[in-house]
Design an enzyme around this catalytic site. Structure first.
Site, short mmCIF file in Angstrom:
data_model
loop_
_atom_site.label_atom_id
_atom_site.label_comp_id
_atom_site.label_asym_id
_atom_site.label_seq_id
_atom_site.Cartn_x
_atom_site.Cartn_y
_atom_site.Cartn_z
N TYR A 159 0.85 -1.19 0.00
CA TYR A 159 0.00 0.00 0.00
C TYR A 159 0.88 1.23 0.00
CZ TYR A 159 -3.43 3.50 1.33
OH TYR A 159 -4.22 4.61 1.34
N TRP A 166 1.36 5.41 -2.22
CA TRP A 166 1.16 6.16 -3.45
C TRP A 166 2.20 5.81 -4.50
CZ3 TRP A 166 -1.61 11.22 -4.31
CH2 TRP A 166 -2.75 11.30 -3.52
#
Length: 771
Positions: free
Chosen positions: A114, A116
Site C-alpha cells: 500500500y 502512493w
C-alpha cells in the site's frame, strides 16, 4: 541554463514539470507552463534524487544473511545490512516465494503493498507484484485504503456505489455558479490541493475556490483547525470539538425536522428509511431528542448557532462537503452517513450547486470535471486464492493468524503470513500504533522491501531491493479526473545499482519460469506505447482525437477535451424510476436493512451518535487532555520527499512541527520553537513546538509523514526522535462494518523536553557491513 542543459518532461502526484539535466545530473526543475498554481514540491527533486538515503545496492539484513528465514526477527530495524549481488538477492526472493507457497500455500504471502508509489502507470509496484504473484499462484491482498476506507464501505450501502467517494463529485465550475452556501465538515484544506493520485495537470481547485469567494458564496468551515479553509473564501470558522461532527449533523437534522424545514417530497420520492431515522432524531426510538442543546454538549458549538445554521442551510442553495478526515476516526462511517442524510433532508441532491460531496479538499482532483478513465497499467489477472484483508488490519493479521473478524457482513479469518513483499509504500508512515506494528512485523519469516530510499520500512526489512526513481525510467502518467496525459521520460541513469520496478519484477519472473507470461515479450517502452495507444483508441471511439504516440512522447503532454459540467446524482434526481440507484430499494437508504441485518452494535442501520473511544469527552481525557490531529503535511506527499529541502521548511529545528494553542502551551511552559515530547500509553515522540491560535484549545496538530526514527532502533516503545504521530495513534478499526483506520481518535499529553534533545538520524543511511 547552459547549452548543455537538457529539458526532460515528467510528472508526479503533485503535478507536471520539467527537469533540467546537465552531464547526467539533475540540476533543476520547473513547473509546467500551463499550470496556474503549481505545487512547490517539484523543487525537492534535484536534491532527493541523489540524497544519501538512496539505496545503492541490494542489501540483506545481517542476521538474515547468516540464517535466512530462520533468523532472529527481532533484529529487524536494529541490525546492519550486508551488500549482496543482484543475482543472490533475486535468488533469495524467488526462493522464498517458492518455499512459502509450497510449504504454506500462496495465501501465506502478503503482497498488499500500500502506498502512493510513483504516479507512473507502467512501473506501479503493487500492480507489477500482483501480476507476477497471480501467475505464481496468488497471494493475500489488501482492499480499501487508509484515506477513505470507512466511506468506501458504507457509501455503497447508502447510494449503491462507492463512486461518490472521490470519483464522482459536483464539479467546481457548477459550485461556483450555483452554490450560495457551502458548509464544509472537516474543512477543505488548501495544502491538500497540491496533490492527486496520478498527478494533476493544471492545479485549478484553489482558483475555483477563490472565485467562489469573489462571487460572494457564503462559507462555513467546521473544523478544529482554522487553516482548513482557503483564506480567500472567507469562511466562518466553527472550531468544533474533534470527532463530534456526527452530533452536530444530528442536531442540525433535528432542527430541520422540528421546525418543518425538511423536504418531505424529496424524502418520500428519493429516499427510504426516513421514518426510522426521524424516530431516532426526535427521541421516539431511544428517549433522547438529538436537538441543538444535545448536540452543543458534545460538539462545543452553541445551540443557538446550530439552529441558525440549520435555518440558513434550508433557506438557500447549500452544498455540504464531507472531508475524508471525518471518517478516519472511531465510528467513521457515521459522519458520512449523517452528512448524506442531512443533505437529503435539505432536498437539494442532484440540483446544480446543491447536495453533498465527499472529499473536497482532500486532493486536487475532487471537484474536477468528470472525464473518461485514463491510460491503464499492466493487467494483473485473477488471484486464485481470493485471500484479502481490510488494508488497515495489517498488524491484526500478523499478530492473530487464524483469528476471526467481521468485515462488511462477513465473518472472515486472518491468514498465517510467512512472507511480506512491500513496494512503493511505507507502512511505518501510514499505519497506526507503530509499536504494535513493530511487534507484528517480527512475525513473518521473510520481509522484502523494494524502494529507492532507506525509508523506515526498508530499514525493517530482511532483503532490500534498490528501485529506480521516476526520473530513471520511462513511463506515462495521468491524474484521476484530469484531462492531461503526460510523458515521464528517463532523465538520468539509475543511481548505483538501482533497477526499475518493472525490470526487478521481470527478473524475478525469469527465475520463477514466468518471464514470457509476465513480460508478454515487451519492455517498459513497449508497455508505455501500448497504454497510450489503448487510451487514444478509447478516446477516438468517444469522438476525441489524441496525437500519435511518437508526437506525444516528443512533446511530453496531451490533452483530452474538457467535459460538460457535472452534478452528482442529477440523472437520479431527474428520473429515479429510469435511473434507480444500485441499492436494494433503488433509492438513497437512510435506513439500510442490509447493514441493520449485520447486527453490528458499532454500526447500526442508520446514522447514530456513538461516543468515540478516545475524544475530549472521554474519561481518559483527564490523563491525556489533548486531542491529537494527525493531518496531511503541507511540504511533502505523506512520507514521500521527507528528506528534501522542501519538507525541511515545515519542520522546527529538524523535527516535525506540533502546533498547540497558546493557552495550552502557556499551561505547560511551552514556547514557540521548544522541543516537546508528545506521549500516551502507546508511545512517545519528540517534535518542535509551534504555538498558534489557528487550532482550538485542547487540540495538538502533528502532521503525518516524518520518517520514524527510534532513539533505540528495534526496541518496542523507544522514543521517536523525529515526530511521527503514529507512535501515538490507536490501531482499532472504525467499526466491524469497514475495519478502517481510526487514527484521528487519539488523546495525548505534551510536555517541554528538558535537557539536550537527541539528534534526528533517520535521514542518514543505516549501518552497512561487508559480508
Amino acid at each position: 541554463m547552459t547549452d548543455r542543459t537538457e529539458t526532460v518532461p515528467t510528472g508526479a502526484h503533485w503535478g507536471i514539470y520539467d527537469v533540467l539535466v546537465e552531464d547526467g545530473r539533475v540540476v533543476g526543475a520547473r513547473p509546467w507552463a500551463d499550470d496556474p498554481d503549481p505545487a512547490p514540491l517539484y523543487a525537492a527533486l534535484p536534491e532527493t534524487v541523489d540524497h544519501p538515503t538512496r539505496i545503492a545496492r541490494p542489501m540483506v539484513r545481517a542476521g538474515y544473511h547468516n540464517a535466512g528465514h530462520k533468523s532472529d526477527t527481532s533484529g529487524r530495524g536494529a541490525e546492519p545490512f550486508v551488500p549482496t549481488s543482484w543475482e543472490r538477492a533475486l535468488d533469495l526472493v524467488a526462493g522464498e516465494l517458492d518455499r512459502v507457497r509450497d510449504a504454506h500455500g500462496s495465501e501465506a504471502i502478503f503482497a498488499g503493498s500500500y502506498g502512493w508509489a510513483s504516479s507512473g502507470k507502467i512501473h506501479h509496484p503493487r500492480t507489477l507484484i500482483r501480476r507476477l504473484l497471480n501467475l505464481h499462484g496468488g497471494a493475500t491482498d489488501a482492499v480499501g485504503n487508509y484515506s477513505c476506507g470507512a466511506a468506501l464501505v458504507v457509501v455503497p450501502h447508502i447510494l449503491g456505489t462507492a463512486a461518490p467517494v472521490g470519483m464522482q463529485a459536483t464539479d467546481w465550475r457548477n459550485i461556483a455558479r450555483h452554490t450560495k452556501l457551502i458548509v464544509s465538515f472537516g474543512g477543505m484544506a488548501p495544502k491538500n490541493l497540491q496533490v492527486s493520485f496520478g498527478g494533476p495537470g493544471p492545479h485549478r481547485a484553489r482558483r475555483w475556490i477563490e472565485r467562489m469567494g469573489a462571487a460572494g458564496v457564503e462559507a462555513v468551515s467546521v473544523s478544529p483547525l482554522r487553516d482548513d479553509a482557503v483564506e480567500a473564501l472567507g469562511a466562518r470558522w466553527l472550531p468544533i470539538r474533534p470527532n463530534s461532527d456526527t452530533a452536530l449533523m444530528l442536531g442540525l437534522a433535528r432542527t430541520l425536522l422540528a421546525e418543518g424545514l425538511h423536504d418531505r417530497d424529496f424524502l418520500e420520492r428519493y429516499c427510504t428509511g426516513f421514518e426510522r431515522f426521524a424516530a431516532y432524531l426526535d427521541g421516539t426510538a431511544d428517549g433522547v431528542a438529538k436537538d441543538a442543546e444535545w448536540a452543543a454538549e458534545r460538539c462545543d458549538i452553541g445551540a443557538d448557532e446550530i439552529r441558525a445554521l440549520a435555518r440558513r442551510m434550508a433557506a438557500t442553495r447549500t452544498m455540504i462537503t464531507l472531508s475524508y478526515s471525518l471518517q478516519r476516526a472511531d465510528r467513521g462511517e457515521q459522519p458520512i452517513w449523517a452528512g448524506i442524510a442531512l443533505a437529503c433532508m435539505l432536498g437539494q441532491i442532484g440540483l446544480p450547486g446543491g447536495g453533498f460531496g465527499i472529499g473536497y479538499g482532500a486532493m486536487a482532483s475532487i471537484g474536477n470535471e468528470k472525464i473518461a478513465a485514463g491510460p491503464r497499467g499492466l493487467p494483473t489477472g485473477r488471484d486464485p486464492t481470493g485471500s484479502f484483508i481490510p488494508v488497515a488490519r495489517i498488524a491484526d493479521m500478523l499478530l492473530n493468524p487464524g483469528g476471526g473478524y467481521d468485515f462488511n457482513g462477513r465473518r472472515r479469518t486472518y491468514p498465517d503470513i510467512r512472507m511480506v513483499w512491500w513496494a512503493g509504500g511505507n507502512p511505518f508512515h501510514h499505519h497506526q500504533d507503530l509499536n504494535r506494528l513493530l511487534r507484528a512485523w517480527r512475525k513473518p519469516e521473510t520481509i522484502v522491501v523494494q524502494d529507492p530510499y532507506w525509508t523506515p520500512a526498508a530499514r525493517h526489512a530482511d532483503i532490500v531491493l534498490p528501485a529506480a526513481t521516476a526520473l530513471e525510467r520511462n513511463d506515462l502518467g495521468a491524474g484521476t479526473r484530469d484531462s492531461t496525459i503526460y510523458a515521464m521520460r528517463r532523465a538520468i541513469r539509475p543511481r548505483g545499482e538501482a533497477r526499475s520496478d518493472y525490470d526487478i519484477v521481470a527478473a524475478l519472473a525469469g527465475r520463477m519460469g514466468l518471464a514470457d507470461a509476465f513480460t508478454d515479450g515487451k519492455d517498459e517502452l513497449d508497455w508505455v506505447r501500448e497504454a497510450y495507444e489503448g487510451f487514444a483508441a478509447r478516446m477516438a471511439r468517444e469522438g476525441a482525437a489524441l496525437p500519435p504516440f511518437d508526437a506525444f512522447w516528443r512533446d511530453g503532454r496531451a490533452r483530452t477535451p474538457e467535459p460538460e459540467e457535472f452534478v452528482l446524482l442529477a440523472d437520479f434526481r431527474a428520473d429515479p424510476e429510469a435511473n434507480p440507484l444500485k441499492t436494494p430499494s433503488g433509492r438513497i437508504e437512510l435506513f439500510s436493512e442490509t447493514v441493520a441485518g449485520f447486527g453490528y452494535d458499532d454500526c447500526p442501520g442508520h446514522p447514530v451518535w456513538i461516543e468515540p473511544r478516545e475524544w475530549l469527552g472521554a474519561p481518559l481525557a483527564a490523563r491525556y487532555p489533548l486531542h491529537l490531529v494527525s493531518n496531511q503535511p503541507a511540504t511533502r506527499l505523506h512520507s514521500q520527499l521527507d528528506p528534501s529541502p522542501v519538507s525541511r521548511t515545515g519542520k522546527v529545528a529538524g523535527r516535525e512541527a506540533a502546533t498547540i494553542h497558546p493557552d495550552d502551551a502557556r499551561a505547560r511552559g511551552i514556547e514557540d520553537g521548544d522541543t516537546v515530547r508528545l506521549f500516551n500509553e502507546r508511545g512517545q515522540c519528540l517534535a518542535g513546538a509551534r504555538v498558534s491560535d489557528a487550532v482550538r484549545p485542547g487540540v495538538v496538530v502533528l502532521p503525518t509523514g516524518a520518517w520514524y526514527d527510534p532513539a533505540e532502533p528495534g526496541r518496542i516503545g523507544a522514543l521517536d526522535r523525529h515526530g511521527n504521530p503514529n507512535v501515538l495513534t490507536h490501531d482499532h478499526g472504525t467499526s466491524r462494518l469497514s475495519q478502517a483506520t481510526a487514527a484521528h481518535s487519539a488523546l495525548v499529553e505534551v510536555e517541554k523536553w528538558r535537557g539536550e534533545a537527541p539528534e534526528v538520524a533517520v535521514h542518514r543511511p543505516p549501518a552497512v557491513v561487508e559480508g
